[in-house]
Scaffold this motif. Structure first.
Motif, mmCIF file in Angstrom:
data_model
loop_
_atom_site.group_PDB
_atom_site.id
_atom_site.type_symbol
_atom_site.label_atom_id
_atom_site.label_comp_id
_atom_site.label_asym_id
_atom_site.label_seq_id
_atom_site.Cartn_x
_atom_site.Cartn_y
_atom_site.Cartn_z
ATOM 1 N N ILE A 1 -0.115 -27.722 34.793
ATOM 2 C CA ILE A 1 -0.921 -27.632 36.019
ATOM 3 C C ILE A 1 -2.385 -27.869 35.638
ATOM 4 O O ILE A 1 -3.153 -28.449 36.390
ATOM 5 C CB ILE A 1 -0.716 -26.247 36.699
ATOM 6 C CG1 ILE A 1 0.679 -26.153 37.329
ATOM 7 C CG2 ILE A 1 -1.821 -25.969 37.726
ATOM 8 C CD1 ILE A 1 0.904 -26.928 38.607
ATOM 9 N N HIS A 2 -2.745 -27.430 34.444
ATOM 10 C CA HIS A 2 -4.032 -27.815 33.847
ATOM 11 C C HIS A 2 -3.753 -28.936 32.842
ATOM 12 O O HIS A 2 -2.948 -28.760 31.923
ATOM 13 C CB HIS A 2 -4.679 -26.618 33.125
ATOM 14 C CG HIS A 2 -5.221 -25.601 34.081
ATOM 15 N ND1 HIS A 2 -4.988 -24.254 33.942
ATOM 16 C CD2 HIS A 2 -5.976 -25.757 35.203
ATOM 17 C CE1 HIS A 2 -5.602 -23.615 34.944
ATOM 18 N NE2 HIS A 2 -6.199 -24.509 35.717
ATOM 19 N N GLY A 3 -4.447 -30.071 33.038
ATOM 20 C CA GLY A 3 -4.128 -31.260 32.245
ATOM 21 C C GLY A 3 -4.452 -31.157 30.760
ATOM 22 O O GLY A 3 -3.964 -31.961 29.964
ATOM 23 N N ASN A 4 -5.245 -30.170 30.377
ATOM 24 C CA ASN A 4 -5.541 -29.998 28.944
ATOM 25 C C ASN A 4 -4.583 -28.999 28.293
ATOM 26 O O ASN A 4 -4.819 -28.536 27.193
ATOM 27 C CB ASN A 4 -6.990 -29.532 28.740
ATOM 28 C CG ASN A 4 -7.269 -28.196 29.421
ATOM 29 O OD1 ASN A 4 -6.614 -27.850 30.392
ATOM 30 N ND2 ASN A 4 -8.234 -27.454 28.919
ATOM 31 N N GLU A 5 -3.499 -28.650 29.021
ATOM 32 C CA GLU A 5 -2.550 -27.669 28.499
ATOM 33 C C GLU A 5 -1.167 -28.308 28.421
ATOM 34 O O GLU A 5 -0.364 -28.223 29.334
ATOM 35 C CB GLU A 5 -2.554 -26.424 29.397
ATOM 36 C CG GLU A 5 -3.926 -25.771 29.453
ATOM 37 C CD GLU A 5 -4.002 -24.590 30.425
ATOM 38 O OE1 GLU A 5 -2.951 -24.143 30.919
ATOM 39 O OE2 GLU A 5 -5.126 -24.135 30.676
ATOM 40 N N ASN A 6 -0.942 -28.947 27.293
ATOM 41 C CA ASN A 6 0.254 -29.767 27.155
ATOM 42 C C ASN A 6 1.471 -28.986 26.633
ATOM 43 O O ASN A 6 2.602 -29.468 26.695
ATOM 44 C CB ASN A 6 -0.069 -30.916 26.201
ATOM 45 C CG ASN A 6 0.774 -32.127 26.480
ATOM 46 O OD1 ASN A 6 1.119 -32.394 27.633
ATOM 47 N ND2 ASN A 6 1.150 -32.825 25.428
ATOM 48 N N ILE B 1 -7.575 -34.241 30.260
ATOM 49 C CA ILE B 1 -8.651 -33.415 30.829
ATOM 50 C C ILE B 1 -8.039 -32.285 31.662
ATOM 51 O O ILE B 1 -6.889 -32.361 32.071
ATOM 52 C CB ILE B 1 -9.602 -34.243 31.732
ATOM 53 C CG1 ILE B 1 -8.796 -35.009 32.804
ATOM 54 C CG2 ILE B 1 -10.433 -35.213 30.901
ATOM 55 C CD1 ILE B 1 -9.646 -35.764 33.817
ATOM 56 N N ARG B 2 -8.807 -31.250 31.894
ATOM 57 C CA ARG B 2 -8.286 -30.086 32.628
ATOM 58 C C ARG B 2 -7.956 -30.477 34.080
ATOM 59 O O ARG B 2 -6.917 -30.125 34.605
ATOM 60 C CB ARG B 2 -9.320 -28.966 32.578
ATOM 61 C CG ARG B 2 -8.801 -27.620 33.009
ATOM 62 C CD ARG B 2 -9.756 -26.522 32.564
ATOM 63 N NE ARG B 2 -9.356 -25.216 33.046
ATOM 64 C CZ ARG B 2 -8.423 -24.458 32.494
ATOM 65 N NH1 ARG B 2 -7.792 -24.865 31.419
ATOM 66 N NH2 ARG B 2 -8.124 -23.276 32.988
ATOM 67 N N TYR B 3 -8.879 -31.171 34.709
ATOM 68 C CA TYR B 3 -8.662 -31.720 36.051
ATOM 69 C C TYR B 3 -9.672 -32.814 36.281
ATOM 70 O O TYR B 3 -10.626 -32.956 35.521
ATOM 71 C CB TYR B 3 -8.782 -30.632 37.123
ATOM 72 C CG TYR B 3 -10.053 -29.817 37.075
ATOM 73 C CD1 TYR B 3 -11.233 -30.288 37.636
ATOM 74 C CD2 TYR B 3 -10.071 -28.562 36.462
ATOM 75 C CE1 TYR B 3 -12.401 -29.543 37.587
ATOM 76 C CE2 TYR B 3 -11.236 -27.803 36.405
ATOM 77 C CZ TYR B 3 -12.399 -28.297 36.963
ATOM 78 O OH TYR B 3 -13.554 -27.567 36.903
ATOM 79 N N LEU C 1 3.564 -22.268 33.266
ATOM 80 C CA LEU C 1 3.216 -22.188 31.840
ATOM 81 C C LEU C 1 1.784 -22.651 31.595
ATOM 82 O O LEU C 1 1.399 -23.735 32.022
ATOM 83 C CB LEU C 1 4.170 -23.068 31.027
ATOM 84 C CG LEU C 1 5.667 -22.838 31.253
ATOM 85 C CD1 LEU C 1 6.478 -23.863 30.471
ATOM 86 C CD2 LEU C 1 6.065 -21.418 30.864
ATOM 87 N N HIS C 2 1.037 -21.827 30.885
ATOM 88 C CA HIS C 2 -0.360 -22.151 30.581
ATOM 89 C C HIS C 2 -0.683 -21.833 29.130
ATOM 90 O O HIS C 2 0.098 -21.181 28.435
ATOM 91 C CB HIS C 2 -1.304 -21.324 31.461
ATOM 92 C CG HIS C 2 -1.331 -21.766 32.884
ATOM 93 N ND1 HIS C 2 -2.307 -22.575 33.388
ATOM 94 C CD2 HIS C 2 -0.474 -21.519 33.913
ATOM 95 C CE1 HIS C 2 -2.072 -22.802 34.667
ATOM 96 N NE2 HIS C 2 -0.960 -22.178 35.015
ATOM 97 N N THR C 3 -1.876 -22.303 28.701
ATOM 98 C CA THR C 3 -2.441 -21.876 27.414
ATOM 99 C C THR C 3 -3.911 -21.539 27.652
ATOM 100 O O THR C 3 -4.453 -21.850 28.699
ATOM 101 C CB THR C 3 -2.314 -22.989 26.349
ATOM 102 O OG1 THR C 3 -2.773 -24.231 26.902
ATOM 103 C CG2 THR C 3 -0.892 -23.152 25.867
ATOM 104 N N THR C 4 -4.540 -20.900 26.675
ATOM 105 C CA THR C 4 -5.923 -20.419 26.852
ATOM 106 C C THR C 4 -6.868 -21.051 25.826
ATOM 107 O O THR C 4 -6.425 -21.595 24.825
ATOM 108 C CB THR C 4 -5.991 -18.886 26.669
ATOM 109 O OG1 THR C 4 -5.516 -18.574 25.358
ATOM 110 C CG2 THR C 4 -5.159 -18.152 27.680
HETATM 111 ZN ZN LIG Z 1 -4.125 -23.058 32.539
#
Ligand SMILES: [Zn+2]
Length: 390
Positions: A34-39, A77-79, A133-136
């Motif tokens: 959902i965030h493009g920098n979180e693969n 990129i994140r968005y 699913l995300h990362t920080t």
């Molecule tokens: Zn995220």
């Protein structure tokens, strides 16, 4: 023996994996990137599908693994224009549904995801479980975030990782908060730091446990369940306490030069008055004892950090009892509190009463997110009956 229909015909750029199992329910919907920098979630989703395929793992119910911000993922990129995880509110959804105007790149993604979810609701059977699913940007032990509804508490407490309640009170428009309003279990999972290879493994472990806990996959079908549970997730979570709550949010103002002090780990204990960051050259200090949560170590984002504290077992138990007994009706008998005429899950509270009662009372009864509208605070109940997605 192969019983599942790994629906490769259903695989699209949006759906990176789809398993149609022996039984029609439950239905698990997993969002990744959902965030493009979180693969990490995307890779993990693909690995899980491959394993189900290669090891002929028997599957009950259905699984959809959905890719989030495809455009941003491609660009790393994140968005592009707006954060895809901050625009899931009624106003924006009405806008993208009804208007034929061209939207920005991220709203285009939102519309496609919205239609995909709608289609899944139309064609599949519940119960539905949504996982995101995300990362920080900082190193972290894996953890779960939820809106504080009893069904979310119940499902999330099965996982051997810390759970942070009520983040939606501080964020506008996360996808899961929107889904939660229709009564479905929805868990956010933060797997670790963006570029840590371990984050992919942690996402996989989380997915497998979710599939076991929702009874899609039998324990006996997995030869390495203990590894996922104990070694990947549990061993890293040294926190004795399980449930945490956000007490403080540091919002970065427009044009503020904010820099987090380096070296903080997520969940690290901090003391009142401890130096945490620099703002326009001046020290930012902690206003309370607690633990640092989501310290910002990337360019994008308005939340500098949060401070969280543990929730006592007593509070959890008490709030469970008052909610099961439906005692929240008593709140409406107090002066300065009335039911919203348009939304049965919302209480409109006179600011004086809100100050007198404090947020904690509303939290206890299952109300979150205070929004100031027309001089009244609006508290919104998190426990919902299942209603049709729209
Ligand atoms: Zn995220």
């Amino acid at each position: 023996m192969m019983n599942n229909d790994i629906a490769s015909k259903n695989k699209t750029e949006r759906i990176i994996g789809n398993v149609l199992g022996e039984k029609l329910s439950p239905t698990i919907i997993i969002f990744s990137g959902i965030h493009g920098n979180e693969n990490a979630g995307v890779s993990a989703g693909k690995n899980v599908i491959k394993k189900i395929e290669n090891e002929h793992i028997k599957f009950q119910g259905n699984l959809f693994i959905i890719q989030g911000n495809i455009n941003a993922l491609k660009k790393g990129i994140r968005y592009e224009d707006v954060d895809l995880n901050r625009i899931w509110n009624k106003e924006n959804i009405d806008k993208i549904k009804l208007s034929s105007n061209s939207f920005n790149a991220d709203e285009n993604e939102q519309l496609e995801i919205y239609l995909q979810i709608k289609d899944i609701f139309k064609t599949q059977k519940g119960p539905f479980y949504f996982l995101d699913l995300h990362t920080t940007s900082s190193p972290t032990v894996p953890f779960i975030t939820i809106s504080d509804s009893l069904n979310n508490r119940d499902f999330s407490s099965k996982f051997p990782v810390p759970i942070v309640l009520g983040i939606e009170e501080y964020l506008d428009g996360p996808l899961l908060t929107y889904l939660n309003e229709f009564g479905h279990v929805s868990l956010g999972f933060e797997a670790g730091e963006h570029f840590d290879e371990q984050s992919v493994m942690n996402c996989e472990a989380f997915i497998w446990l979710a599939l076991v806990y929702s009874k899609c996959v039998k324990k006996s079908e997995l030869n390495n369940l203990v590894y996922y549970k104990k070694e990947l997730l549990k061993s890293k979570c040294t926190n004795k306490y399980k449930f945490f709550e956000i007490d403080l949010q540091y919002i970065i103002k427009k044009d503020e030069d904010f820099k987090m002090k380096s070296g903080f780990n997520n969940f690290e204990k901090i003391k009142n008055n401890q130096k945490l960051a620099k703002s326009n050259g001046k020290d930012v200090r902690a206003a309370m004892n607690g633990r640092i949560f989501m310290p910002l170590y990337q360019e994008l984002g308005n939340d500098g950090f949060f401070i969280i504290t543990r929730i006592s077992y007593f509070w959890l138990k008490t709030s469970l009892i008052v909610r099961k007994l439906n005692t929240h009706h008593f709140l409406r008998l107090l002066p300065g509190i009335e039911k919203d005429p348009y939304n049965s899950y919302t209480l409109n509270v006179n600011p004086k009463t809100a100050k007198f009662l404090t947020k904690e009372i509303f939290h206890l009864f299952g109300y979150r997110k205070q929004v100031l509208k027309d001089d009244r605070f609006h508290f919104i109940k998190r426990d919902r009956k299942i209603t049709e997605f729209h």
